[in-house]
Motif scaffolding. Structure first.
Motif, PDB file in Angstrom:
ATOM      1  N   ARG A  53       5.882  -5.466   4.306  1.00 19.31           N
ATOM      2  CA  ARG A  53       5.755  -4.158   4.950  1.00 19.31           C
ATOM      3  C   ARG A  53       4.296  -3.839   5.258  1.00 19.31           C
ATOM      4  NH1 ARG A  53      10.128  -0.636   4.474  1.00 19.31           N
ATOM      5  NH2 ARG A  53       8.856   0.726   5.788  1.00 19.31           N
ATOM      6  N   MET A  54       3.403  -4.242   4.382  1.00 20.05           N
ATOM      7  CA  MET A  54       1.980  -3.996   4.622  1.00 20.05           C
ATOM      8  C   MET A  54       1.487  -4.754   5.854  1.00 20.05           C
ATOM      9  SD  MET A  54       0.646  -1.796   2.603  1.00 20.05           S
ATOM     10  CE  MET A  54      -1.066  -2.144   3.009  1.00 20.05           C
ATOM     11  N   LEU A  55       2.032  -5.946   6.082  1.00 20.07           N
ATOM     12  CA  LEU A  55       1.628  -6.722   7.255  1.00 20.07           C
ATOM     13  C   LEU A  55       2.052  -6.042   8.556  1.00 20.07           C
ATOM     14  CD1 LEU A  55       2.450 -10.351   6.044  1.00 20.07           C
ATOM     15  CD2 LEU A  55       0.199  -9.274   6.240  1.00 20.07           C
ATOM     16  N   GLU A  56       3.042  -5.156   8.472  1.00 21.10           N
ATOM     17  CA  GLU A  56       3.510  -4.430   9.655  1.00 21.10           C
ATOM     18  C   GLU A  56       2.872  -3.055   9.780  1.00 21.10           C
ATOM     19  OE1 GLU A  56       7.712  -4.314   9.210  1.00 21.10           O
ATOM     20  OE2 GLU A  56       7.964  -6.499   9.317  1.00 21.10           O
ATOM     21  N   TYR A  57       1.979  -2.716   8.858  1.00 16.06           N
ATOM     22  CA  TYR A  57       1.333  -1.402   8.882  1.00 16.06           C
ATOM     23  C   TYR A  57       0.441  -1.289  10.118  1.00 16.06           C
ATOM     24  CZ  TYR A  57      -1.010   2.742   6.980  1.00 16.06           C
ATOM     25  OH  TYR A  57      -1.492   4.008   6.786  1.00 16.06           O
ATOM     26  N   PRO A  58       0.553  -0.215  10.896  1.00 15.21           N
ATOM     27  CA  PRO A  58      -0.167  -0.140  12.178  1.00 15.21           C
ATOM     28  C   PRO A  58      -1.674   0.045  12.051  1.00 15.21           C
ATOM     29  CG  PRO A  58       1.007   1.913  11.744  1.00 15.21           C
ATOM     30  CD  PRO A  58       1.447   0.947  10.690  1.00 15.21           C
ATOM     31  N   CYS A  59      -2.153   0.430  10.878  1.00 10.12           N
ATOM     32  CA  CYS A  59      -3.587   0.720  10.744  1.00 10.12           C
ATOM     33  C   CYS A  59      -4.345  -0.369   9.998  1.00 10.12           C
ATOM     34  CB  CYS A  59      -3.786   2.063  10.036  1.00 10.12           C
ATOM     35  SG  CYS A  59      -3.119   3.474  10.943  1.00 10.12           S
ATOM     36  N   LEU A  60      -3.823  -1.580  10.000  1.00  6.91           N
ATOM     37  CA  LEU A  60      -4.516  -2.679   9.328  1.00  6.91           C
ATOM     38  C   LEU A  60      -5.799  -3.046  10.067  1.00  6.91           C
ATOM     39  CD1 LEU A  60      -1.680  -5.200   8.353  1.00  6.91           C
ATOM     40  CD2 LEU A  60      -2.949  -3.669   6.849  1.00  6.91           C
ATOM     41  N   THR A  61      -6.755  -3.537   9.312  1.00  5.25           N
ATOM     42  CA  THR A  61      -7.987  -4.054   9.899  1.00  5.25           C
ATOM     43  C   THR A  61      -8.288  -5.415   9.289  1.00  5.25           C
ATOM     44  OG1 THR A  61     -10.373  -3.722  10.127  1.00  5.25           O
ATOM     45  CG2 THR A  61      -9.339  -2.811   8.168  1.00  5.25           C
ATOM     46  N   ALA A  62      -8.840  -6.287  10.086  1.00  3.93           N
ATOM     47  CA  ALA A  62      -9.205  -7.616   9.592  1.00  3.93           C
ATOM     48  C   ALA A  62     -10.547  -7.608   8.878  1.00  3.93           C
ATOM     49  CB  ALA A  62      -9.236  -8.612  10.754  1.00  3.93           C
ATOM     50  N   ASP A  63     -11.244  -6.485   8.942  1.00  2.00           N
ATOM     51  CA  ASP A  63     -12.564  -6.377   8.330  1.00  2.00           C
ATOM     52  C   ASP A  63     -12.482  -5.471   7.104  1.00  2.00           C
ATOM     53  OD1 ASP A  63     -15.180  -6.206   7.630  1.00  2.00           O
ATOM     54  OD2 ASP A  63     -15.875  -5.257   9.488  1.00  2.00           O
ATOM     55  N   PRO A  64     -12.494  -6.020   5.889  1.00  2.00           N
ATOM     56  CA  PRO A  64     -12.388  -5.177   4.695  1.00  2.00           C
ATOM     57  C   PRO A  64     -13.555  -4.214   4.538  1.00  2.00           C
ATOM     58  CG  PRO A  64     -12.972  -7.431   4.095  1.00  2.00           C
ATOM     59  CD  PRO A  64     -12.630  -7.449   5.554  1.00  2.00           C
ATOM     60  N   ALA A  65     -14.656  -4.476   5.221  1.00  2.00           N
ATOM     61  CA  ALA A  65     -15.816  -3.598   5.097  1.00  2.00           C
ATOM     62  C   ALA A  65     -15.561  -2.222   5.700  1.00  2.00           C
ATOM     63  CB  ALA A  65     -17.034  -4.240   5.755  1.00  2.00           C
ATOM     64  N   VAL A  66     -14.611  -2.117   6.627  1.00  2.00           N
ATOM     65  CA  VAL A  66     -14.322  -0.825   7.258  1.00  2.00           C
ATOM     66  C   VAL A  66     -13.012  -0.232   6.752  1.00  2.00           C
ATOM     67  CG1 VAL A  66     -15.606  -1.464   9.327  1.00  2.00           C
ATOM     68  CG2 VAL A  66     -13.144  -1.897   9.221  1.00  2.00           C
ATOM     69  N   ALA A  67     -12.375  -0.897   5.793  1.00  2.00           N
ATOM     70  CA  ALA A  67     -11.093  -0.419   5.269  1.00  2.00           C
ATOM     71  C   ALA A  67     -11.300   0.707   4.266  1.00  2.00           C
ATOM     72  CB  ALA A  67     -10.337  -1.570   4.603  1.00  2.00           C
ATOM     73  N   ASN A  68     -10.426   1.707   4.322  1.00  2.32           N
ATOM     74  CA  ASN A  68     -10.456   2.792   3.338  1.00  2.32           C
ATOM     75  C   ASN A  68      -9.808   2.378   2.022  1.00  2.32           C
ATOM     76  OD1 ASN A  68     -11.704   4.674   5.090  1.00  2.32           O
ATOM     77  ND2 ASN A  68      -9.724   5.105   6.053  1.00  2.32           N
ATOM     78  N   ALA A  69      -8.889   1.436   2.091  1.00  2.55           N
ATOM     79  CA  ALA A  69      -8.220   0.913   0.898  1.00  2.55           C
ATOM     80  C   ALA A  69      -7.983  -0.573   1.100  1.00  2.55           C
ATOM     81  CB  ALA A  69      -6.899   1.638   0.642  1.00  2.55           C
ATOM     82  N   VAL A  70      -8.048  -1.314   0.015  1.00  2.00           N
ATOM     83  CA  VAL A  70      -7.907  -2.769   0.082  1.00  2.00           C
ATOM     84  C   VAL A  70      -6.677  -3.181  -0.723  1.00  2.00           C
ATOM     85  CG1 VAL A  70      -8.983  -4.998  -0.393  1.00  2.00           C
ATOM     86  CG2 VAL A  70     -10.405  -3.044   0.296  1.00  2.00           C
ATOM     87  N   PHE A  71      -5.680  -3.724  -0.038  1.00  2.00           N
ATOM     88  CA  PHE A  71      -4.472  -4.206  -0.703  1.00  2.00           C
ATOM     89  C   PHE A  71      -4.678  -5.641  -1.164  1.00  2.00           C
ATOM     90  CE2 PHE A  71      -0.341  -6.518  -0.075  1.00  2.00           C
ATOM     91  CZ  PHE A  71       0.245  -6.077  -1.255  1.00  2.00           C
TER      92      PHE A  71
END
Length: 216
Positions: A10-28
């Motif tokens: 389900r996380m892989l289908e999340y529309p707000c994913l980013t490939a750059d963890p440096a700009v992520a608000n949360a890291v799964f």
């Protein structure tokens, strides 16, 4: 054990994913902790259960360490498809320490800042959040869910069931929630104040159903 796989998908289908963890608000962290725990609970690493999770931490320290150090792990979260009680064995202070059931994942100071979603959480650690078991009930709309909740609330329920499971028969005196539940049930059944407990509304206070022979 499918919760970890389902959540990851389900996380892989999340529309707000980013490939750059440096700009992520949360890291799964796609770490299947419940599956990995099997080798410490039943497999060859049975006597090394305090090591559960250390490989994950070592990886986080070697791969993009600045992402972990940015908030000391506060912005990281993971899902483990086991009850928290299976993951909170005290860390050994000596080789002679008696080994209890479970692993020590939730007792590792390295992960005290990370949020852990578990099937059952303990009451006091803020980083543990309980999520429900996966079920086949998936209402397609909020209206259907609300109608089901209303129906349940209006239902007259005279019987409640709790699954305690087998085991917990060891005489070692080690803490065991299954044995505690059965002992509490026996205590109610043998109470001298049984009429007061029934309160004129119930036929029995507590009854244990033995399903060990496959017939309940």
């Amino acid at each position: 054990r499918l919760l970890e796989l389902i959540f990851h998908r389900r996380m892989l289908e999340y529309p707000c994913l980013t490939a750059d963890p440096a700009v992520a608000n949360a890291v799964f962290l796609p770490y299947y902790g419940g599956i990995d725990a099997m080798r410490y609970l039943y497999g060859p690493d049975y006597n090394s259960s305090h090591q559960h999770g250390r490989d994950l931490f070592n990886f986080l320290q070697s791969d993009n360490l600045e992402i972990w150090k940015r908030f000391s792990g506060h912005d990281h979260f993971l899902v483990i498809s086991r009850p928290a009680w299976d993951l909170c064995q005290p860390l050994p202070t000596s080789p002679e320490d008696q080994r209890l059931w479970g692993t020590s994942f939730l007792m590792l100071p390295e992960f005290f800042n990370a949020t852990v979603l578990t099937l059952e959480s303990r009451a006091w650690p803020w980083q543990e959040q309980a999520i429900p078991h996966p079920t086949s009930f998936h209402p397609p709309s909020l209206a259907l869910l609300e109608s089901w909740v209303l129906r349940v609330r209006r239902s007259r329920r005279s019987t409640f069931m709790l699954f305690a499971g087998g085991g917990g028969t060891s005489s070692s005196g080690a803490p065991n929630i299954r044995r505690s539940i059965r002992e509490e049930c026996d205590s109610y059944r043998n109470s001298s104040n049984i009429e007061g407990l029934l309160n004129g509304r119930f036929e029995t206070v507590c009854e244990i159903v033995d399903c060990s022979n496959g017939i309940c």
